[in-house]
Design a protein around this motif. Sequence first.
Motif, PDB file in Angstrom:
ATOM      1  N   ARG A   1      21.492  11.611   7.394  1.00  0.00           N
ATOM      2  CA  ARG A   1      20.656  12.870   7.823  1.00  0.00           C
ATOM      3  C   ARG A   1      20.634  12.758   9.235  1.00  0.00           C
ATOM      4  O   ARG A   1      20.855  13.801   9.861  1.00  0.00           O
ATOM      5  N   ALA A   2      20.046  11.821   9.808  1.00  0.00           N
ATOM      6  CA  ALA A   2      19.809  11.493  11.257  1.00  0.00           C
ATOM      7  C   ALA A   2      21.127  11.465  11.959  1.00  0.00           C
ATOM      8  O   ALA A   2      21.414  12.106  12.887  1.00  0.00           O
ATOM      9  N   ILE A   3      22.083  10.809  11.349  1.00  0.00           N
ATOM     10  CA  ILE A   3      23.522  10.456  11.835  1.00  0.00           C
ATOM     11  C   ILE A   3      24.231  12.261  12.277  1.00  0.00           C
ATOM     12  O   ILE A   3      24.893  12.605  12.980  1.00  0.00           O
ATOM     13  N   ILE A   4      23.931  12.929  11.014  1.00  0.00           N
ATOM     14  CA  ILE A   4      24.436  14.013  10.824  1.00  0.00           C
ATOM     15  C   ILE A   4      23.777  15.142  11.868  1.00  0.00           C
ATOM     16  O   ILE A   4      24.506  15.842  12.678  1.00  0.00           O
ATOM     17  N   LYS A   5      22.656  14.652  12.113  1.00  0.00           N
ATOM     18  CA  LYS A   5      21.721  15.609  13.198  1.00  0.00           C
ATOM     19  C   LYS A   5      22.542  15.303  14.461  1.00  0.00           C
ATOM     20  O   LYS A   5      22.397  16.080  15.355  1.00  0.00           O
ATOM     21  N   TRP A   6      22.566  14.138  14.741  1.00  0.00           N
ATOM     22  CA  TRP A   6      23.240  13.665  15.912  1.00  0.00           C
ATOM     23  C   TRP A   6      24.728  14.134  16.491  1.00  0.00           C
ATOM     24  O   TRP A   6      25.124  14.695  17.263  1.00  0.00           O
ATOM     25  N   ALA A   7      25.426  14.183  15.396  1.00  0.00           N
ATOM     26  CA  ALA A   7      26.972  14.816  15.260  1.00  0.00           C
ATOM     27  C   ALA A   7      26.790  16.139  15.594  1.00  0.00           C
ATOM     28  O   ALA A   7      27.546  16.639  16.451  1.00  0.00           O
ATOM     29  N   LYS A   8      25.826  17.120  15.012  1.00  0.00           N
ATOM     30  CA  LYS A   8      25.646  18.355  15.373  1.00  0.00           C
ATOM     31  C   LYS A   8      25.285  18.604  16.834  1.00  0.00           C
ATOM     32  O   LYS A   8      25.693  19.313  17.392  1.00  0.00           O
ATOM     33  N   ASP A   9      24.347  17.709  17.100  1.00  0.00           N
ATOM     34  CA  ASP A   9      23.779  18.118  18.453  1.00  0.00           C
ATOM     35  C   ASP A   9      24.823  17.460  19.591  1.00  0.00           C
ATOM     36  O   ASP A   9      24.762  18.202  20.580  1.00  0.00           O
TER      37      ASP A   9
ATOM     38  N   MET B   1      24.039   3.591  11.762  1.00  0.00           N
ATOM     39  CA  MET B   1      25.294   3.261  10.918  1.00  0.00           C
ATOM     40  C   MET B   1      24.623   2.310  10.079  1.00  0.00           C
ATOM     41  O   MET B   1      25.436   1.945   9.091  1.00  0.00           O
ATOM     42  N   ALA B   2      24.185   1.158  10.663  1.00  0.00           N
ATOM     43  CA  ALA B   2      24.015  -0.045   9.939  1.00  0.00           C
ATOM     44  C   ALA B   2      23.011   0.477   8.640  1.00  0.00           C
ATOM     45  O   ALA B   2      23.078  -0.189   7.398  1.00  0.00           O
ATOM     46  N   ARG B   3      22.130   1.141   8.877  1.00  0.00           N
ATOM     47  CA  ARG B   3      21.155   1.627   7.542  1.00  0.00           C
ATOM     48  C   ARG B   3      21.892   2.432   6.686  1.00  0.00           C
ATOM     49  O   ARG B   3      21.920   2.192   5.407  1.00  0.00           O
ATOM     50  N   ALA B   4      23.028   3.263   7.330  1.00  0.00           N
ATOM     51  CA  ALA B   4      23.713   4.241   6.379  1.00  0.00           C
ATOM     52  C   ALA B   4      24.628   3.509   5.677  1.00  0.00           C
ATOM     53  O   ALA B   4      24.883   3.664   4.525  1.00  0.00           O
ATOM     54  N   PHE B   5      25.496   2.564   6.170  1.00  0.00           N
ATOM     55  CA  PHE B   5      26.627   2.201   5.586  1.00  0.00           C
ATOM     56  C   PHE B   5      26.494   0.466   5.587  1.00  0.00           C
ATOM     57  O   PHE B   5      27.307  -0.065   5.034  1.00  0.00           O
TER      58      PHE B   5
ATOM     59  N   GLY C   1       0.851  -1.280  -0.086  1.00  0.00           N
ATOM     60  CA  GLY C   1       0.016   0.065   0.031  1.00  0.00           C
ATOM     61  C   GLY C   1       0.993   1.253   0.167  1.00  0.00           C
ATOM     62  O   GLY C   1       2.060   1.275  -0.378  1.00  0.00           O
ATOM     63  N   GLY C   2       0.212   2.267   0.441  1.00  0.00           N
ATOM     64  CA  GLY C   2       0.919   3.566   0.307  1.00  0.00           C
ATOM     65  C   GLY C   2       1.896   3.747   1.461  1.00  0.00           C
ATOM     66  O   GLY C   2       2.150   2.995   2.365  1.00  0.00           O
ATOM     67  N   SER C   3       2.720   4.886   1.219  1.00  0.00           N
ATOM     68  CA  SER C   3       3.666   5.041   2.094  1.00  0.00           C
ATOM     69  C   SER C   3       3.307   5.522   3.503  1.00  0.00           C
ATOM     70  O   SER C   3       2.125   5.924   3.708  1.00  0.00           O
ATOM     71  N   ARG C   4       3.862   5.148   4.541  1.00  0.00           N
ATOM     72  CA  ARG C   4       3.365   5.490   5.857  1.00  0.00           C
ATOM     73  C   ARG C   4       4.296   6.371   6.640  1.00  0.00           C
ATOM     74  O   ARG C   4       4.188   6.571   7.695  1.00  0.00           O
ATOM     75  N   GLY C   5       4.930   7.094   5.849  1.00  0.00           N
ATOM     76  CA  GLY C   5       5.642   8.325   6.306  1.00  0.00           C
ATOM     77  C   GLY C   5       7.194   7.805   6.427  1.00  0.00           C
ATOM     78  O   GLY C   5       7.832   8.484   6.880  1.00  0.00           O
ATOM     79  N   GLY C   6       7.344   6.634   5.832  1.00  0.00           N
ATOM     80  CA  GLY C   6       8.990   6.366   6.124  1.00  0.00           C
ATOM     81  C   GLY C   6       9.319   5.853   7.580  1.00  0.00           C
ATOM     82  O   GLY C   6       8.597   6.069   8.373  1.00  0.00           O
ATOM     83  N   THR C   7      10.605   5.328   7.615  1.00  0.00           N
ATOM     84  CA  THR C   7      11.265   4.868   8.633  1.00  0.00           C
ATOM     85  C   THR C   7      11.370   5.998   9.728  1.00  0.00           C
ATOM     86  O   THR C   7      11.854   6.847   9.269  1.00  0.00           O
ATOM     87  N   ARG C   8      11.329   5.858  11.145  1.00  0.00           N
ATOM     88  CA  ARG C   8      11.378   6.610  12.183  1.00  0.00           C
ATOM     89  C   ARG C   8      13.062   6.517  12.463  1.00  0.00           C
ATOM     90  O   ARG C   8      13.335   5.341  13.040  1.00  0.00           O
ATOM     91  N   LEU C   9      13.899   7.446  12.067  1.00  0.00           N
ATOM     92  CA  LEU C   9      15.051   7.119  12.409  1.00  0.00           C
ATOM     93  C   LEU C   9      15.961   8.261  13.208  1.00  0.00           C
ATOM     94  O   LEU C   9      16.935   7.815  13.914  1.00  0.00           O
ATOM     95  N   GLY C  10      15.271   9.465  13.531  1.00  0.00           N
ATOM     96  CA  GLY C  10      15.987  10.255  14.057  1.00  0.00           C
ATOM     97  C   GLY C  10      15.832   9.961  15.757  1.00  0.00           C
ATOM     98  O   GLY C  10      15.436   8.904  16.230  1.00  0.00           O
TER      99      GLY C  10
END
Lengths: 387, 491
Positions: free
Chosen positions: B441-449, B416-420, A377-386
């Motif tokens: 991008r998330a790693i960069i955010k962490w690095a800056k933070d 890191m596993a996702r990025a590389f 189905g459609g995208s659910r907003g991507g993986t939460r990574l932050g």
Amino acid sequence: MPSTPLFASSIALASLVPIGAAHVGNDANDANENSSGDSLPVVYTVPLVGQMGTDINAELLEDIIEDVQEVQPDLLVFRLKAADIGTNRYIPTYDWKEAGKFEIAEYRAMVQDINTKLGHIDKVIWVEDSVGLSSLLPVSFERIYMSEDARLYGLQNLHRMTQNWSDEDIREKMEAATVGKGRGFFESGGRGKYARVLGDAMIDPEALLSANFVGREVIWLPNLDGIWTVDDSTEQVANFTATTAMDTMFIEDTVGSLEDLVFVLGYREYDHNTQGDEIAEKYTERWRATYERCKNTYEDFQTDRGLGTTTDPVRILLAKRKMLEEVVKAMKKYSAVERRMNDEYGVTINSLEFQIDSIKDQIRQMKDSQRGGRSRGGSRGGTRLGG
Amino acid sequence: MLRTIGTTSILLAGVAPACLLLCKAHAAPGAPAPRPLPVVAEVDSVTVRMGRLGRNQSWTGSMGDAISVTWDTRRGQRVTTGTLKSVTRDRKKKVNTITLSTPGGENITIFVQQVVKIESSGEVSASAPGQAGADGPDAVEPENTDRGGDRNPVATPEPATSHAWGFPTTPGPGEEENWPKVFLLPFEGTVGSYAREEEIRAVAEVADQYGDGQIIVLLVDSPGGLVAEGDEISVTLRQIQKRHRLVAWIRSAISAAAFTSFHCREIVFMNSGELGAITMFRGADNTSAEGAELAAWVEEVGNAAESGDHSRELAEAMVTNSELCSYDPAEGDKGPVIYGTLEGKVVLSTEQENLTINATTAKDCGFSIGTANTEEELATLLGLPRWYETTDDGRTIHQKWHRKLERAAEVLPDLMARAFGGRGASSDPIKSMNVRLSAIRAIIKWAKDLGTHTWAVIGRDVGTNLPPLEYLEMQERDLSEQLARMRANRR
């Protein structure tokens, strides 16, 4: 695990045995008076038996301290039996898996807890045998007693840990830091005036040790100027047997049993509270049993055993994931298990959790490919990574 | 004052857990001028430029104006009404906190970044029911303090009435005026990652709110770390020691942690504590400093000791074997004397050893004021009637930072596993590329933070090698371009 035989009545025994009559029982209120009606002092034994860092660690001590605070005994006897090397001098037995762990910060915290949380209770340590990092514990007590065949050896291990640096200045720095940490234990034991001399001599092979005596006072010297030479070698540290420790008044006395020790301390009769022994025994039994299961599971994981008859790769991965989750659960429950798994298999909780995540990802990819790459189905907003 | 080794970033090598690392190249003696510290600003005409929450709008008014401020807390928005009592400004003269005096007599300090709206009100009205309590001193959020933020806000907050760790907040009933305010900051873990200058500065800023002369205790338990971080700590502590009583309470102070402790005039050991081993070495190749570099470092450590009124000779003997040290203990009216030679009665460091000292020696040679294993014992040594901590900010600041690093340790290996490492890949190359790009991008955010120093050393704690920020940013650009091309090709 009370090692003293159970007697029907301490009162009866006290009338028969002139010294060291013991009443053994978990309930101090059970028979805590002697024949004259005075309440008997409660002696609480804390077994420090086995491997430093696993059998003897902060987790166990925390449980025991909690119990001691409830019981409020008159005397605490820490009984130490932890030797990295066997007693046969000609064929020394050494099992690296069972050797003391290099967890100095934890041991220091344990000593601090004993001194601050149990500071108001009279306490001694009785060394049945100590070789290795376990010897940091007795020196942090003001009053040490030893069994007659006991050893107080092995702090050279602290020094040895720092010798892998090829740059001499860095090696000296690491040595200074580690020896300094070790000396802190001598300070905790009230040996402040001689912490430097004794600590250096027992940790650093190059340091020497001799003693002079002025009445009952021992003056420790970092050279061979004293009338009593303890360590004249620059290749090995000062190790104490019960005899040399007694001769130099490093310890209070040698004792043969708990009754003997308690008598030396001035108690003819006492209540022996064995709750600490039971707590320690259960702890050791449980973590070691958990560890055995953990090892088996991890070895099954490594060798693809115990996966049943399925050939479905997704099911296989699910089973393997479950195995790792069990291992992680055990490692989180007992730091002892975590340390042994780390030593023997080189794994940490983080590394295993990383593997679990990787397996989950493989499962997801396999399921994706089984669906032939069809989208759900459609995208659910991507993986939460932050974070 | 970040210094680097040539063009190489400062970093730590993977080493044994209890070891101590210092890495930097020292230029010739003559330290760069300390970073100028922000000044207190108090002006009649005030322009407050709000941040994102305030849609970057401005409000202009005067000191003493009756205003109503809508501001964001983590628990939701709050409206506080009062007269504008004071503001603080950063080095660019931009207002970064405002303090309102409420009708209830409380002083509320609000960070401008938290402000949603400011309205001038003709008269000062009371806060809405139930808000007064929540607007107490805990409204000050030291964690949010901008790195260049002002100190010494003019308003003096009321002492807290509770402490999350259960310590009393006052020396005794009615005794608040007679005794200094006390703050304790745990300084634990690797210097540069877990133990940083930012947290020291943040707790000082809290102390500054009560005026000069407060007590700041650093509870030191660290195996050392980055010299570059030590440099920043040095500048900050030298400023703080001019205003407050600095106390280092030593559980373990090795290397950069010992260097940090030297800046505190009052040193107290726990009885198992140790301090010393300040040898500097480069993590990149595990070689110790030599020649001019070593001489400069010896000088700098000696200067740090002197800034805290401690013996230069004692400190320098902790740097390298060639520096000797001995002392004569106190005798009668004569205090202890420390020598940079072996002429003293007690020899501490010969040519064959690097110096680390413990509690008894430290007291005996006059380096420490005594030994304390508990807060109560520390209070006695400091001449306080009992142990109290005016607020729990120090412990809270420490805890928040450590939690952030724990969170980093949880998420960074996965990122890191996702990025590389191919994790999260799918049969669709564009999707896979998106996963990689998002992770980078998330790693960069962490690095800056986390900041340069923490990023340089946190990899060891995280258990994975973290690439430098520059490399990550280059990767992000490359992957973005690749992704754009892939999308274009697909179209």
